[in-house]
Design a protein around this motif. Sequence first.
Motif, PDB file in Angstrom:
ATOM      1  N   GLY A 199     -19.923  71.466  50.230  1.00 56.64           N
ATOM      2  CA  GLY A 199     -18.728  72.295  50.402  1.00 56.64           C
ATOM      3  C   GLY A 199     -17.457  71.494  50.205  1.00 56.64           C
ATOM      4  O   GLY A 199     -17.498  70.303  49.899  1.00 56.64           O
ATOM      5  N   GLU A 200     -16.303  72.175  50.401  1.00 59.34           N
ATOM      6  CA  GLU A 200     -15.046  71.547  50.018  1.00 59.34           C
ATOM      7  C   GLU A 200     -14.524  70.506  51.007  1.00 59.34           C
ATOM      8  O   GLU A 200     -13.632  69.740  50.681  1.00 59.34           O
ATOM      9  CB  GLU A 200     -13.975  72.619  49.766  1.00 59.34           C
ATOM     10  N   SER A 201     -15.084  70.482  52.204  1.00 57.48           N
ATOM     11  CA  SER A 201     -14.604  69.510  53.180  1.00 57.48           C
ATOM     12  C   SER A 201     -15.613  68.370  53.300  1.00 57.48           C
ATOM     13  O   SER A 201     -16.732  68.569  53.761  1.00 57.48           O
ATOM     14  CB  SER A 201     -14.412  70.198  54.527  1.00 57.48           C
ATOM     15  N   VAL A 202     -15.224  67.189  52.838  1.00 57.27           N
ATOM     16  CA  VAL A 202     -16.191  66.100  52.720  1.00 57.27           C
ATOM     17  C   VAL A 202     -15.801  64.845  53.505  1.00 57.27           C
ATOM     18  O   VAL A 202     -16.414  63.799  53.347  1.00 57.27           O
ATOM     19  CB  VAL A 202     -16.398  65.718  51.231  1.00 57.27           C
ATOM     20  N   SER A 203     -14.804  64.965  54.388  1.00 56.01           N
ATOM     21  CA  SER A 203     -14.317  63.749  55.051  1.00 56.01           C
ATOM     22  C   SER A 203     -15.373  63.130  55.970  1.00 56.01           C
ATOM     23  O   SER A 203     -15.360  61.922  56.199  1.00 56.01           O
ATOM     24  CB  SER A 203     -13.014  64.010  55.801  1.00 56.01           C
ATOM     25  N   LYS A 204     -16.307  63.944  56.438  1.00 55.20           N
ATOM     26  CA  LYS A 204     -17.407  63.384  57.237  1.00 55.20           C
ATOM     27  C   LYS A 204     -18.173  62.315  56.445  1.00 55.20           C
ATOM     28  O   LYS A 204     -18.510  61.251  56.985  1.00 55.20           O
ATOM     29  CB  LYS A 204     -18.374  64.519  57.621  1.00 55.20           C
TER      30      LYS A 204
END
Lengths: 103, 103, 103, 103
Positions: free
Chosen positions: D15-20
Motif C-alpha cells: 500500500g501507499e504508506s511504507v514508512s514502517k
Amino acid sequence: MSVLLEFSMTPLDKGESVSKYISRSLNIIEKSGIPYKLNPMGTVLEGEWDEVMKVVTTCYEGMKQDCNRISCSIKIDYRKNRDKGLVSKIDSIEEKLGKKLKT
Amino acid sequence: MSVLLEFSMTPLDKGESVSKYISRSLNIIEKSGIPYKLNPMGTVLEGEWDEVMKVVTTCYEGMKQDCNRISCSIKIDYRKNRDKGLVSKIDSIEEKLGKKLKT
Amino acid sequence: MSVLLEFSMTPLDKGESVSKYISRSLNIIEKSGIPYKLNPMGTVLEGEWDEVMKVVTTCYEGMKQDCNRISCSIKIDYRKNRDKGLVSKIDSIEEKLGKKLKT
Amino acid sequence: MSVLLEFSMTPLDKGESVSKYISRSLNIIEKSGIPYKLNPMGTVLEGEWDEVMKVVTTCYEGMKQDCNRISCSIKIDYRKNRDKGLVSKIDSIEEKLGKKLKT
C-alpha cells in the motif's frame, strides 16, 4: 531468479566518449554467463541478488583500475518466485495491450 | 534528437501486480509517435528535451487519475548533435567488442 | 505540493571535478524560490509536477550552454494531498523509530 | 571512504504508506555504524564499495522477509582518494557560491 537489476556505469574523467569503458563492462557481463539484455541506457541482469551484485562489483573493479571518478546507477526489481523476468515482463504488457511493442 | 530518456513509472498503492498501469503508459507512448524502445526495466525515448518530457508528463497525468502514490525514475543522456542514439549507442559497443550482444 | 523530485545533473565532458557546474544549478534552484534540500548526492525539490520540472529544465538549459554531454538522474515521489514532504517524510520515520536520525 | 552510495528501497505490495519498512532499514543502517545521511528521498552512505553494498544487502534481506515485491534505486559516486564526501561535496558547492544552501 527473482531479481532484475538494471545498471549503467560511466567514468566522469574520460571525456564525452566512453564506449571503450562500457565495452569492458559488457565483456565482463558476457563472460559471467548471467542472463542479460543490453539497451541504449543500461544493461538488465537477471539472477539472485548475490549473483547480479557480483557482476556489478566486477565491472566496478574493472573500471576503477584506470578511472578516477565513476558514476553508477542501479535499479532493482525483486519479485518473489518470478521466473524469466527478462521476457515475462514485456510479454505481460504486450498481452494486456493486445499488440507487439518496440523492444 | 540529442536526448535519450529512460523512465519507469509505477503506482505504489495498487499491489504487486502493476502491468495494467504500465500498459496505459505504453499506450500513451505509442500514440505519441516518439521513437522508443521498451526493455524489462523501463522505456527509452529519443527526442529533444521538451518532446520526451512531454510524453513522461502525459503518462504521469494518466496514472494520477486513479493512483494515490506514484514512483518514477528518469535517466537522461544528452549528447550534442547525436542522432539515432537508440541504435547508435549499442552499435558502438558491439563494434568495439567485435561481436553481437544480447539486446 | 504533492511532488518530491530529487535530481542530479552532471557534465561528462568536463573532467572529474564538476562542482562549478553543480553550483550553477544550485544558483538557479535558489533563485526559483522553490522549497529544496541539497544532499551529498542530489537536490530534492518540492512542488507541483510542472513547477519542479520547470526548475530541472532551466538547470539543463544552463548546463547545455557549455557542456556537450550531460547525464541526469531524476527520482519522483508523488503522493496525493501530501504537504511539506521535505520534512514530513523524515519526521514519520523518526517517529516510528522513536529517535533522531542523521540528516 | 571513496564511495558515496545513495539508495531507497520500497515494497510495492504494502500500500501507499511504507514508512514502517523504511524505518526497519534505517535501524539496520544505524546499527551498522557506517557514516550516513538521511534525506527525504533516500539515504546516503559513505565507505568502501564492499562496506556500503553490505549494508544495502542487509536492508534487502530484512525487507524480503515479509515483502513479495521490492523496488530499489541505488546511485554511486566513486572518487579516488576522496575523504569525508558526506560533507565535502556540499562544502565545495557552498564555497563556490559564497553562501550557505538549504540542506
